[in-house]
Design a protein around this motif. Structure first.
Motif, PDB file in Angstrom:
ATOM      1  N   ARG A 185      -8.253  -7.530  -1.361  1.00 24.82           N
ATOM      2  CA  ARG A 185      -9.349  -6.813  -1.773  1.00 24.82           C
ATOM      3  C   ARG A 185      -9.713  -6.722  -3.262  1.00 24.82           C
ATOM      4  O   ARG A 185     -11.020  -6.491  -3.262  1.00 24.82           O
ATOM      5  CB  ARG A 185      -9.028  -5.293  -1.118  1.00 24.82           C
ATOM      6  N   SER A 186      -8.845  -6.865  -4.105  1.00 20.01           N
ATOM      7  CA  SER A 186      -9.392  -6.732  -5.578  1.00 20.01           C
ATOM      8  C   SER A 186      -9.704  -8.289  -6.080  1.00 20.01           C
ATOM      9  O   SER A 186     -10.083  -8.384  -7.186  1.00 20.01           O
ATOM     10  CB  SER A 186      -8.588  -6.184  -6.418  1.00 20.01           C
ATOM     11  N   GLY A 187      -9.357  -9.184  -5.135  1.00 18.78           N
ATOM     12  CA  GLY A 187      -9.848 -10.532  -5.407  1.00 18.78           C
ATOM     13  C   GLY A 187      -8.925 -11.220  -6.811  1.00 18.78           C
ATOM     14  O   GLY A 187      -9.041 -12.149  -7.088  1.00 18.78           O
ATOM     15  N   SER A 188      -7.715 -10.591  -7.050  1.00 14.42           N
ATOM     16  CA  SER A 188      -6.735 -11.152  -8.045  1.00 14.42           C
ATOM     17  C   SER A 188      -5.165 -10.769  -7.735  1.00 14.42           C
ATOM     18  O   SER A 188      -5.185  -9.575  -7.229  1.00 14.42           O
ATOM     19  CB  SER A 188      -7.089 -10.973  -9.399  1.00 14.42           C
ATOM     20  N   GLN A 189      -4.354 -11.449  -8.047  1.00 14.40           N
ATOM     21  CA  GLN A 189      -3.155 -11.092  -7.729  1.00 14.40           C
ATOM     22  C   GLN A 189      -2.522 -10.475  -8.967  1.00 14.40           C
ATOM     23  O   GLN A 189      -1.300 -10.313  -9.065  1.00 14.40           O
ATOM     24  CB  GLN A 189      -2.361 -12.184  -7.007  1.00 14.40           C
ATOM     25  N   SER A 190      -3.063 -10.542 -10.015  1.00 11.90           N
ATOM     26  CA  SER A 190      -2.674 -10.046 -11.444  1.00 11.90           C
ATOM     27  C   SER A 190      -2.438  -8.547 -11.539  1.00 11.90           C
ATOM     28  O   SER A 190      -3.493  -7.792 -11.364  1.00 11.90           O
ATOM     29  CB  SER A 190      -3.342 -10.645 -12.440  1.00 11.90           C
ATOM     30  N   PHE A 191      -1.490  -7.735 -11.836  1.00 12.64           N
ATOM     31  CA  PHE A 191      -1.365  -6.488 -11.721  1.00 12.64           C
ATOM     32  C   PHE A 191      -2.194  -5.994 -12.676  1.00 12.64           C
ATOM     33  O   PHE A 191      -3.087  -4.944 -12.605  1.00 12.64           O
ATOM     34  CB  PHE A 191       0.045  -6.055 -12.298  1.00 12.64           C
ATOM     35  N   ALA A 192      -2.745  -6.507 -14.013  1.00 15.04           N
ATOM     36  CA  ALA A 192      -3.776  -5.880 -14.703  1.00 15.04           C
ATOM     37  C   ALA A 192      -5.128  -5.891 -14.210  1.00 15.04           C
ATOM     38  O   ALA A 192      -5.684  -4.936 -14.475  1.00 15.04           O
ATOM     39  CB  ALA A 192      -3.788  -6.929 -16.040  1.00 15.04           C
ATOM     40  N   VAL A 193      -5.539  -6.991 -13.468  1.00 17.40           N
ATOM     41  CA  VAL A 193      -6.829  -7.142 -12.801  1.00 17.40           C
ATOM     42  C   VAL A 193      -6.740  -6.043 -11.715  1.00 17.40           C
ATOM     43  O   VAL A 193      -7.830  -5.259 -11.614  1.00 17.40           O
ATOM     44  CB  VAL A 193      -7.084  -8.267 -12.161  1.00 17.40           C
ATOM     45  N   ILE A 194      -5.836  -5.910 -10.970  1.00 17.67           N
ATOM     46  CA  ILE A 194      -5.523  -4.940  -9.602  1.00 17.67           C
ATOM     47  C   ILE A 194      -5.854  -3.605 -10.297  1.00 17.67           C
ATOM     48  O   ILE A 194      -6.546  -2.805  -9.971  1.00 17.67           O
ATOM     49  CB  ILE A 194      -4.536  -5.007  -9.092  1.00 17.67           C
ATOM     50  N   ALA A 195      -5.202  -3.394 -11.403  1.00 16.45           N
ATOM     51  CA  ALA A 195      -5.161  -1.921 -11.928  1.00 16.45           C
ATOM     52  C   ALA A 195      -6.846  -1.608 -12.521  1.00 16.45           C
ATOM     53  O   ALA A 195      -7.134  -0.323 -12.231  1.00 16.45           O
ATOM     54  CB  ALA A 195      -4.378  -1.949 -13.275  1.00 16.45           C
ATOM     55  N   VAL A 196      -7.439  -2.789 -12.944  1.00 20.18           N
ATOM     56  CA  VAL A 196      -8.952  -2.327 -13.282  1.00 20.18           C
ATOM     57  C   VAL A 196      -9.846  -2.097 -11.913  1.00 20.18           C
ATOM     58  O   VAL A 196     -10.532  -1.228 -12.007  1.00 20.18           O
ATOM     59  CB  VAL A 196      -9.310  -3.534 -14.228  1.00 20.18           C
ATOM     60  N   ARG A 197      -9.598  -3.016 -11.115  1.00 19.00           N
ATOM     61  CA  ARG A 197     -10.540  -3.158  -9.836  1.00 19.00           C
ATOM     62  C   ARG A 197     -10.310  -2.159  -8.818  1.00 19.00           C
ATOM     63  O   ARG A 197     -10.987  -1.904  -8.005  1.00 19.00           O
ATOM     64  CB  ARG A 197     -10.623  -4.412  -9.190  1.00 19.00           C
ATOM     65  N   SER A 198      -9.115  -1.824  -8.867  1.00 18.52           N
ATOM     66  CA  SER A 198      -8.576  -0.916  -7.619  1.00 18.52           C
ATOM     67  C   SER A 198      -9.235   0.521  -7.579  1.00 18.52           C
ATOM     68  O   SER A 198      -9.661   1.046  -6.332  1.00 18.52           O
ATOM     69  CB  SER A 198      -6.966  -0.506  -7.994  1.00 18.52           C
ATOM     70  N   ALA A 199      -9.916   0.848  -8.517  1.00 25.31           N
ATOM     71  CA  ALA A 199     -10.721   2.349  -8.358  1.00 25.31           C
ATOM     72  C   ALA A 199     -11.796   1.949  -7.558  1.00 25.31           C
ATOM     73  O   ALA A 199     -12.285   2.966  -7.137  1.00 25.31           O
ATOM     74  CB  ALA A 199     -11.277   2.410 -10.046  1.00 25.31           C
ATOM     75  N   HIS A 200     -12.414   0.738  -7.538  1.00 28.11           N
ATOM     76  CA  HIS A 200     -13.597   0.615  -6.822  1.00 28.11           C
ATOM     77  C   HIS A 200     -13.340   0.070  -5.465  1.00 28.11           C
ATOM     78  O   HIS A 200     -14.141  -0.094  -4.434  1.00 28.11           O
ATOM     79  CB  HIS A 200     -14.596  -0.642  -7.298  1.00 28.11           C
ATOM     80  N   LEU A 201     -12.055   0.077  -4.973  1.00 27.73           N
ATOM     81  CA  LEU A 201     -11.585  -0.253  -3.616  1.00 27.73           C
ATOM     82  C   LEU A 201     -11.915   0.949  -2.693  1.00 27.73           C
ATOM     83  O   LEU A 201     -12.032   2.053  -3.205  1.00 27.73           O
ATOM     84  CB  LEU A 201     -10.323  -0.486  -3.515  1.00 27.73           C
ATOM     85  N   PRO A 202     -12.151   0.821  -1.620  1.00 34.48           N
ATOM     86  CA  PRO A 202     -12.472   1.884  -0.407  1.00 34.48           C
ATOM     87  C   PRO A 202     -11.196   2.917  -0.351  1.00 34.48           C
ATOM     88  O   PRO A 202     -10.117   2.203  -0.532  1.00 34.48           O
ATOM     89  CB  PRO A 202     -12.767   1.163   0.881  1.00 34.48           C
ATOM     90  N   ALA A 203     -11.170   4.004  -0.057  1.00 35.59           N
ATOM     91  CA  ALA A 203     -10.173   5.097  -0.077  1.00 35.59           C
ATOM     92  C   ALA A 203      -9.457   4.480   0.835  1.00 35.59           C
ATOM     93  O   ALA A 203      -7.936   4.534   0.872  1.00 35.59           O
ATOM     94  CB  ALA A 203     -10.825   6.290   0.318  1.00 35.59           C
ATOM     95  N   TRP A 204      -9.613   3.996   2.107  1.00 33.67           N
ATOM     96  CA  TRP A 204      -8.333   3.723   3.023  1.00 33.67           C
ATOM     97  C   TRP A 204      -7.615   2.501   2.705  1.00 33.67           C
ATOM     98  O   TRP A 204      -6.415   2.374   2.875  1.00 33.67           O
ATOM     99  CB  TRP A 204      -9.323   3.355   4.523  1.00 33.67           C
TER     100      TRP A 204
END
Lengths: 668, 120
Positions: A185-204
């Motif tokens: 869902r965040s388009g990357s498997q890097s932890f650093a990128v997920i940490a940045v993009r996760s805030a915009h993911l849907p709540a569910w």
């Protein structure tokens, strides 16, 4: 430089694996253990350097795994866990030099043990999903093989292995689902990128990923109700392995929950953290209750691990709750308390498991009802167990006292915040902490009083002697750390604060240590463990002086008045079962003990009894109510499913046709 | 302490605390634990099984202490002398300070002896 050392750590561990596999029998243990110690030492240096400097150790390669990059980035938070694992690993490997587990000397075990330690050292460094899952599975599978070391000699080991395999793989499945969900869902498997993009993911998505992570990591940490493998696998594993599992591996479950919940997802709604706190409270109470009524030393320690993991989760949950409601300082304080408990738990549980294995080797059993009188027969290992027991019971001047005090303070200071969730959760947390503290003291009074004091109950226990030097050095180093960290927690607290500060959004307004003391920044509260220790030593000195003065006068020493009885045999002593009986009775609804009385009559007349035997067993309620019915259901469904493919070619053709139609319908 | 008596002496000892003799008015009391006693009343011949408990009880009484052998059996084994289970008289096992003869001794004799011991 740290990156090169991190690679060297991994290579050293692999060298240990190779040595275990190909070295001749004579050098096998020495060589593989020495290389593992070297790997741990390198890991310790990397971790300490990262903790000190704050610069992450980054290793990135795309050639190691197909289709995915292998990437390690050790930050301060992960470095703390690497350092813990390294210290426990070094002590466990020193212990192994003297350990006489025949199984652990085999080629398989000798080559897998270094691999297990290496994966433990590297998991906190993993910085993308594939690397993390690869190392996580490596850790799970190597630990499973090590649990199975003695499978040929004891059938319990096989059962324990089955439980562990199922639970750890179910956890891994949840973990894979959760992390892959985040990564896609965040388009990357890097932890650093997920940490940045996760805030915009849907709540569910965020909530599903978090719950799956809690299930996956909770099963590794041994949190109730996912703990059922732990009291089976830890007692059956060889000594150094059980110490590593209990003192280093379960920590990584806590690591994972913090890494995903606070790192990748940067915190979440209150109900996430209430869930974590709930799991923590349940684990703490259930674990401490079962460890208080266990009569097997290693099973007791395993349940106490569940208990302590519960306390860590309580701290982590409180921290997330504070962060969610905007209490940043308290959030960090609670996380520091939880991480400090991780560190101290590793130290005391490591020494307890290692010295329990010494007891096993010396007396041939870990059943408390078969031991007794070991403190005098094992003049070094006995006191080591005693120190570990005092530390785990949170008595000053040992280390458990400091972390539990900090945990209590962080929860108590949340009370005036006025938030409803906090106002409900924190008093319960404080109550749980108080209850488990009392039960732990009870548990280790039992373990030490029944196992180490009194008269030996069997001939094996009577013949027990001190174990070899490497064994008590390995356990003793950790016991010394219990005392050092208890008297001078300022040695370790700044590093833990740094590690907790690496979690985004948490920062502390001022230092947590003031000279030798622990002082809470922003809220009133201070602990002077040094002064407490001096006070205790001074009090002990006064008592000794008083006794010395009293004994200036002639004193008649006689035995205690026992109504003139002649005998004192081991059969007249309290047993672990009888010691725990009042508690079992009080908590009968929770523990539901089974009691079975067998009376055999004389052949001549059934009015006379030949022998009466009473069996009491306390089963795990979750195992009995949840897992066993689920197991039976699966077996039944399996039997039904077996009838479906009955060997008829016609039927298989029909299956193919139906599947084809279903696929076409779905695609259309 | 009953070291192997037929319980005849015990009945007489019990009766010195009855309303008729009421030994408590002289400050004589029966205690449950030797730790609280000033003296030890021993009855009966000392049997083999009771010899060691007698020694332990004697050791448990704080000093200064007195040992009173009550009845003929305690003094010289009485009718049980030479029996297979008998270790000997009380004085063979622990030092005796006072002997009260009789089979069993009269309650009045016991009270008199104990009063003489205490000087009341």
């Amino acid at each position: 430089m740290t990156a090169a050392l991190l690679v060297a750590t991994a290579l050293m561990g692999l060298a240990g694996t190779a040595a275990g596999a190909i070295a001749p029998v004579r050098f096998r243990i020495a060589l593989s253990s020495a290389l593992t110690i070297a790997a741990c030492a390198l890991g310790f240096v990397v971790g300490a350097e990262v903790l000190h400097s704050g610069h992450a150790a980054v290793v990135h390669t795309t050639t190691l795994m197909p289709l995915a990059s292998f990437s390690l980035a050790l930050d301060r938070f992960g470095a703390l866990f690497v350092v813990i694992t390294a210290v426990v690993g070094i002590c466990a490997m020193i212990f192994r030099f003297g350990y006489d587990g025949q199984g652990l000397a085999s080629r398989t075990a000798s080559s897998i043990l270094p691999l297990f330690v290496t994966s433990l050292l590297l998991v906190p460094a993993a910085s993308n999903v594939t690397t993390f899952l690869f190392l996580w599975e490596l850790m799970a599978i190597t630990s499973l093989l090590l649990v199975l070391t003695d499978h040929a000699r004891r059938s319990e080991v096989q059962v324990a292995g089955q439980w562990y395999a199922v639970m750890t793989q179910l956890g891994a499945a949840a973990l894979i689902l959760g992390l892959v969900l985040l990564a896609t869902r965040s388009g990357s498997q890097s932890f650093a990128v997920i940490a940045v993009r996760s805030a915009h993911l849907p709540a569910w998505v965020r909530s599903t990923a978090f719950v799956l992570a809690v299930v996956g990591f909770g099963s590794k940490a041994g949190a109730v109700p996912l703990h059922v493998w732990l009291p089976r696998a830890h007692p059956e594993a060889p000594g150094p392995v059980s110490a590593l599992m209990s003192a280093a591996m379960v920590n990584l479950g806590v690591y994972g929950i913090v890494r995903v919940g606070m790192g990748l997802l940067s915190g979440g709604p209150a109900w996430w953290w209430l869930l974590v706190m709930g799991l923590g409270a349940l684990s703490a109470m259930f674990g401490s209750l079962h460890s208080a009524t266990s009569k097997d030393l290693k099973r007791l320690l395993a349940y106490s691990t569940t208990d302590n993991v519960g306390l860590m989760l309580l701290g982590v949950g409180a921290s997330g709750l504070f962060a969610d409601t905007g209490h940043r300082a308290l959030a960090l304080l609670a996380l520091v308390a939880a991480l400090l408990h991780v560190v101290f738990h590793a130290v005391f549980k490591g020494s307890l498991f290692l010295s329990a294995s010494s007891v096993h080797q010396a007396a041939g059993s870990t059943d408390l009802d078969q031991l007794g009188g070991l403190l005098r027969r094992m003049p070094v290992s006995g006191p080591i167990f005693l120190v570990g027991g005092l530390a785990i019971a949170a008595l000053p001047p040992f280390c458990g006292f400091v972390s539990e005090w900090l945990l209590l303070q962080s929860m108590l200071h949340g009370l005036p915040s006025g938030d409803v969730a906090i106002a409900v959760a924190m008093p319960i947390g404080v109550g749980v902490l108080a209850l488990t503290g009392g039960l732990t003291a009870f548990t280790f009074t039992k373990a030490i009083g029944i196992g180490l004091l009194g008269l030996p109950r069997t001939q094996d226990a009577e013949r027990a002697g001190e174990v070899g030097r490497p064994m008590w050095i390995g356990a003793g180093l950790l016991a010394v750390l219990c005392l050092v960290f208890g008297v001078a927690p300022f040695l370790v607290i700044p590093s833990v604060v740094d590690a907790a500060g690496a979690v985004p959004g948490l920062h502390l307004a001022g230092a947590l240590t003031r000279g030798w003391n622990v002082a809470l920044p922003g809220v009133p509260g201070m602990l002077a463990p040094g002064l407490v220790a001096i006070g205790l030593v001074g009090f002990g000195g006064l008592v000794a002086l008083g006794r010395h003065l009293v004994q200036q006068r002639p004193v008649r020493l006689t035995e205690a008045w026992g109504c003139g009885r002649e005998l004192q045999t081991a059969r007249m002593e309290y047993t672990a079962t009888s010691f725990g009986e009042p508690l079992t009775r009080v908590f009968e609804d929770v523990l539901s003990p089974a009691r079975d009385v067998d009376v055999s009559h004389l052949a001549e007349s059934r009015y006379y009894t030949e022998a009466a035997v009473i069996h009491t067993t306390i089963d795990d309620a979750f195992e009995r109510r949840v897992y066993r019915p689920a197991d039976r259901m699966l077996v039944r469904w399996g039997a039904v499913a077996r009838r479906v493919p009955n060997g008829s070619v016609h039927r298989y053709l029909a299956f193919g046709l139906v599947a084809l139609i279903v696929v076409l319908v779905v695609l259309a | 302490m009953d070291a192997g008596s037929c319980n005849g002496c015990e009945i007489e000892i019990a009766s010195i605390f009855s309303p008729t003799y009421d030994a408590e008015r002289f400050g004589i009391r029966l205690e449950a634990s030797p730790r609280h006693c000033d003296g030890l009343l021993v009855t009966g011949p000392v049997t083999r099984n009771m010899a060691a408990p007698l020694r332990k009880t004697f050791d448990a009484v704080p000093q200064p202490r007195v040992v009173v052998a009550v009845g003929d059996c305690a003094r010289d084994c009485g009718v049980f002398r030479g029996a297979y289970g008998v270790e000997g008289a009380v004085s063979d096992v622990v030092p005796v300070d006072l002997e009260i003869p009789g089979c069993p001794p009269d309650p009045a004799a016991i009270v008199r002896a104990l009063r003489g011991l205490a000087g009341t």
